[in-house]
Design an enzyme around this catalytic site. Structure first.
Site, PDB file in Angstrom:
ATOM      1  N   SER A 183     -24.969  48.739  98.834  1.00  0.00           N
ATOM      2  CA  SER A 183     -23.738  49.390  98.369  1.00  0.00           C
ATOM      3  C   SER A 183     -22.655  48.353  98.082  1.00  0.00           C
ATOM      4  O   SER A 183     -22.189  47.660  98.998  1.00  0.00           O
ATOM      5  CB  SER A 183     -23.245  50.372  99.433  1.00  0.00           C
ATOM      6  OG  SER A 183     -22.010  50.902  99.032  1.00  0.00           O
ATOM      7  N   HIS A 208     -26.025  50.322  94.428  1.00  0.00           N
ATOM      8  CA  HIS A 208     -25.302  51.579  94.691  1.00  0.00           C
ATOM      9  C   HIS A 208     -23.802  51.380  94.458  1.00  0.00           C
ATOM     10  O   HIS A 208     -23.188  50.463  95.011  1.00  0.00           O
ATOM     11  CB  HIS A 208     -25.576  51.989  96.142  1.00  0.00           C
ATOM     12  CG  HIS A 208     -24.986  53.302  96.553  1.00  0.00           C
ATOM     13  ND1 HIS A 208     -25.579  54.514  96.277  1.00  0.00           N
ATOM     14  CD2 HIS A 208     -23.857  53.594  97.251  1.00  0.00           C
ATOM     15  CE1 HIS A 208     -24.858  55.492  96.788  1.00  0.00           C
ATOM     16  NE2 HIS A 208     -23.798  54.970  97.378  1.00  0.00           N
ATOM     17  N   ASP A 240     -20.138  53.165  94.636  1.00  0.00           N
ATOM     18  CA  ASP A 240     -19.359  54.286  95.177  1.00  0.00           C
ATOM     19  C   ASP A 240     -18.104  54.482  94.354  1.00  0.00           C
ATOM     20  O   ASP A 240     -17.187  53.658  94.416  1.00  0.00           O
ATOM     21  CB  ASP A 240     -18.979  53.992  96.639  1.00  0.00           C
ATOM     22  CG  ASP A 240     -20.179  54.053  97.547  1.00  0.00           C
ATOM     23  OD1 ASP A 240     -20.822  55.108  97.605  1.00  0.00           O
ATOM     24  OD2 ASP A 240     -20.488  53.027  98.193  1.00  0.00           O
ATOM     25  N   MET A 258     -14.879  56.528  93.911  1.00  0.00           N
ATOM     26  CA  MET A 258     -14.005  57.435  94.675  1.00  0.00           C
ATOM     27  C   MET A 258     -12.707  57.647  93.908  1.00  0.00           C
ATOM     28  O   MET A 258     -12.207  56.721  93.269  1.00  0.00           O
ATOM     29  CB  MET A 258     -13.689  56.825  96.041  1.00  0.00           C
ATOM     30  CG  MET A 258     -14.917  56.433  96.845  1.00  0.00           C
ATOM     31  SD  MET A 258     -14.461  55.877  98.489  1.00  0.00           S
ATOM     32  CE  MET A 258     -16.031  55.236  99.076  1.00  0.00           C
ATOM     33  N   HIS A 298     -22.639  56.916  92.792  1.00  0.00           N
ATOM     34  CA  HIS A 298     -22.362  57.992  93.760  1.00  0.00           C
ATOM     35  C   HIS A 298     -20.907  58.412  93.568  1.00  0.00           C
ATOM     36  O   HIS A 298     -19.996  57.701  93.985  1.00  0.00           O
ATOM     37  CB  HIS A 298     -22.621  57.430  95.169  1.00  0.00           C
ATOM     38  CG  HIS A 298     -22.247  58.345  96.290  1.00  0.00           C
ATOM     39  ND1 HIS A 298     -22.124  57.907  97.591  1.00  0.00           N
ATOM     40  CD2 HIS A 298     -21.987  59.679  96.314  1.00  0.00           C
ATOM     41  CE1 HIS A 298     -21.799  58.927  98.364  1.00  0.00           C
ATOM     42  NE2 HIS A 298     -21.695  60.001  97.622  1.00  0.00           N
ATOM     43  N   MET A 312     -17.825  60.295  94.372  1.00  0.00           N
ATOM     44  CA  MET A 312     -17.072  61.059  95.379  1.00  0.00           C
ATOM     45  C   MET A 312     -15.761  61.454  94.721  1.00  0.00           C
ATOM     46  O   MET A 312     -14.709  60.843  94.952  1.00  0.00           O
ATOM     47  CB  MET A 312     -16.863  60.186  96.626  1.00  0.00           C
ATOM     48  CG  MET A 312     -18.103  60.089  97.479  1.00  0.00           C
ATOM     49  SD  MET A 312     -18.108  58.667  98.558  1.00  0.00           S
ATOM     50  CE  MET A 312     -18.794  57.461  97.438  1.00  0.00           C
ATOM     51  N   MET A 330     -25.750  62.453 103.149  1.00  0.00           N
ATOM     52  CA  MET A 330     -24.769  61.544 103.736  1.00  0.00           C
ATOM     53  C   MET A 330     -24.987  61.490 105.240  1.00  0.00           C
ATOM     54  O   MET A 330     -25.022  62.529 105.909  1.00  0.00           O
ATOM     55  CB  MET A 330     -23.337  62.017 103.434  1.00  0.00           C
ATOM     56  CG  MET A 330     -22.887  61.864 101.990  1.00  0.00           C
ATOM     57  SD  MET A 330     -23.011  60.191 101.337  1.00  0.00           S
ATOM     58  CE  MET A 330     -21.891  59.272 102.399  1.00  0.00           C
ATOM     59  N   PHE A 348     -15.745  55.742 103.391  1.00  0.00           N
ATOM     60  CA  PHE A 348     -15.568  54.372 103.889  1.00  0.00           C
ATOM     61  C   PHE A 348     -16.895  53.777 104.345  1.00  0.00           C
ATOM     62  O   PHE A 348     -17.747  54.501 104.857  1.00  0.00           O
ATOM     63  CB  PHE A 348     -14.587  54.349 105.071  1.00  0.00           C
ATOM     64  CG  PHE A 348     -13.230  54.867 104.695  1.00  0.00           C
ATOM     65  CD1 PHE A 348     -12.273  54.013 104.151  1.00  0.00           C
ATOM     66  CD2 PHE A 348     -12.921  56.215 104.843  1.00  0.00           C
ATOM     67  CE1 PHE A 348     -11.029  54.503 103.770  1.00  0.00           C
ATOM     68  CE2 PHE A 348     -11.675  56.705 104.466  1.00  0.00           C
ATOM     69  CZ  PHE A 348     -10.727  55.857 103.929  1.00  0.00           C
ATOM     70  N   GLY A 349     -17.015  52.456 104.164  1.00  0.00           N
ATOM     71  CA  GLY A 349     -18.170  51.746 104.709  1.00  0.00           C
ATOM     72  C   GLY A 349     -17.929  51.430 106.180  1.00  0.00           C
ATOM     73  O   GLY A 349     -16.828  51.644 106.705  1.00  0.00           O
ATOM     74  N   ASP A 367     -27.265  57.603 103.107  1.00  0.00           N
ATOM     75  CA  ASP A 367     -26.130  56.714 102.847  1.00  0.00           C
ATOM     76  C   ASP A 367     -25.149  56.782 104.015  1.00  0.00           C
ATOM     77  O   ASP A 367     -24.571  57.838 104.272  1.00  0.00           O
ATOM     78  CB  ASP A 367     -25.458  57.179 101.535  1.00  0.00           C
ATOM     79  CG  ASP A 367     -24.314  56.286 101.102  1.00  0.00           C
ATOM     80  OD1 ASP A 367     -24.082  55.245 101.743  1.00  0.00           O
ATOM     81  OD2 ASP A 367     -23.652  56.651 100.106  1.00  0.00           O
ATOM     82  N   GLY A 368     -24.994  55.632 104.684  1.00  0.00           N
ATOM     83  CA  GLY A 368     -24.014  55.536 105.760  1.00  0.00           C
ATOM     84  C   GLY A 368     -24.632  55.085 107.074  1.00  0.00           C
ATOM     85  O   GLY A 368     -25.533  55.750 107.596  1.00  0.00           O
TER      86      GLY A 368
HETATM   87  C1  DX5 Z   1     -19.436  55.779 102.010  1.00  0.00           C
HETATM   88  C2  DX5 Z   1     -20.269  55.263 100.901  1.00  0.00           C
HETATM   89  C3  DX5 Z   1     -21.362  54.352 101.287  1.00  0.00           C
HETATM   90  C4  DX5 Z   1     -20.942  53.098 102.010  1.00  0.00           C
HETATM   91  C5  DX5 Z   1     -22.009  52.824 103.042  1.00  0.00           C
HETATM   92  O1  DX5 Z   1     -18.726  56.862 101.560  1.00  0.00           O
HETATM   93  O2  DX5 Z   1     -20.868  56.335 100.201  1.00  0.00           O
HETATM   94  O3  DX5 Z   1     -22.190  54.016 100.172  1.00  0.00           O
HETATM   95  O4  DX5 Z   1     -20.797  51.978 101.185  1.00  0.00           O
HETATM   96  O5  DX5 Z   1     -21.595  51.787 103.825  1.00  0.00           O
HETATM   97  P1  DX5 Z   1     -22.270  51.454 105.219  1.00  0.00           P
HETATM   98  O6  DX5 Z   1     -23.704  51.125 104.961  1.00  0.00           O
HETATM   99  O7  DX5 Z   1     -21.458  50.307 105.731  1.00  0.00           O
HETATM  100  O8  DX5 Z   1     -22.143  52.682 106.099  1.00  0.00           O
HETATM  101 ZN    ZN Z   2     -22.379  55.893  98.639  1.00  0.00          ZN
END
Ligand code: DX5
Ligand code: ZN
Length: 222
Positions: A9, A38, A40, A42, A71, A73, A143, A149-150, A181-182
């Protein structure tokens, strides 16, 4: 051994040095074809965070050799279909919580993108996943943290959901990708693969922990 795809990601990559990050991934992709990037996207509304838009993604798309996995969001995924269509995105995933008409959205996405995915938040039930709908999608994203957030911890209760989707996959759509994911690392990866996932997004583990990218790639697929 199962055929597992890893989708690092970009959210956790070093934004100050994206060109090195993409080059390193391209090197792994030379030998390991089960690798997606990947992305994200947002909107600061569907989730309380903002990431990157089309100018940044255009550059990435021009230099990235692996399939791009977007992805979304966002509150209004329909509006993004045409907007992002020239970025060479392989898979377009939207959130089920952001639409009242997932079938219509899937049909529209498939006009422009090879693969369509639906994402489901940890607290959303799978009741929406009718036989008709599961047959129309290429990917279901479960999810395993709250989107936005990561770096969050894996939610263990999502394992049951993966197993449920695995059963529906066997019955209605054997080629469906089950993506998670997550909070995916070398420990949680084993649990999700056992439950039925075959496509693993990994952000902070992949980009922010010690060791080389190729070692981390291998640690996720085994
Ligand atoms: C969160 C994202 C993820 C995120 C995952 O909303 O969709 O793709 O980057 O990060 P990690 O692997 O650190 O949980
Ligand atoms: Zn994601």
């Amino acid at each position: 051994m199962k055929n597992i795809t890893i989708a690092p990601s970009l959210l956790s990559a070093n934004f100050y040095n994206l060109s090195d990050e993409i080059s390193s991934l391209n090197k792994i992709f030379k030998d390991e074809k089960n690798l997606w990037l990947h992305l994200d996207i947002m909107d600061g509304h569907f989730v309380p965070n903002l990431t990157f838009g089309t100018p940044v993604l255009k550059k990435i798309s021009n230099h990235c050799n692996m399939p791009l996995d977007a992805h979304f969001m966002v509150t209004n995924p329909f509006d993004y279909i045409e907007w992002f269509k020239d970025l060479n995105i392989h898979n377009f995933t939207f959130h089920i919580e952001a639409t009242d008409d997932p079938i219509k959205l899937c049909l529209e996405i498939k006009k422009f993108y090879p693969s369509v995915g639906i994402s489901v938040k940890p607290g959303t039930s799978l009741d929406f996943l009718t036989e008709e709908l599961i047959k129309k999608i290429d990917l279901l994203l479960i999810m395993t943290v709250e989107p936005g957030f990561g770096g969050q911890g894996f939610i263990e209760s999502t394992l049951d959901k993966i197993s449920m989707v695995q059963k529906l996959k066997e019955k209605f759509n054997p080629s469906l990708n089950i993506q998670v994911d997550g909070g995916i690392n070398n420990d949680t990866s084993k649990k999700v693969i056992k439950a039925g996932a075959n496509n693993l997004v990994s952000g902070s583990y992949f980009f922010k922990t010690d060791s080389t990218m190729s070692k981390k790639y291998s640690s996720l697929i085994h």
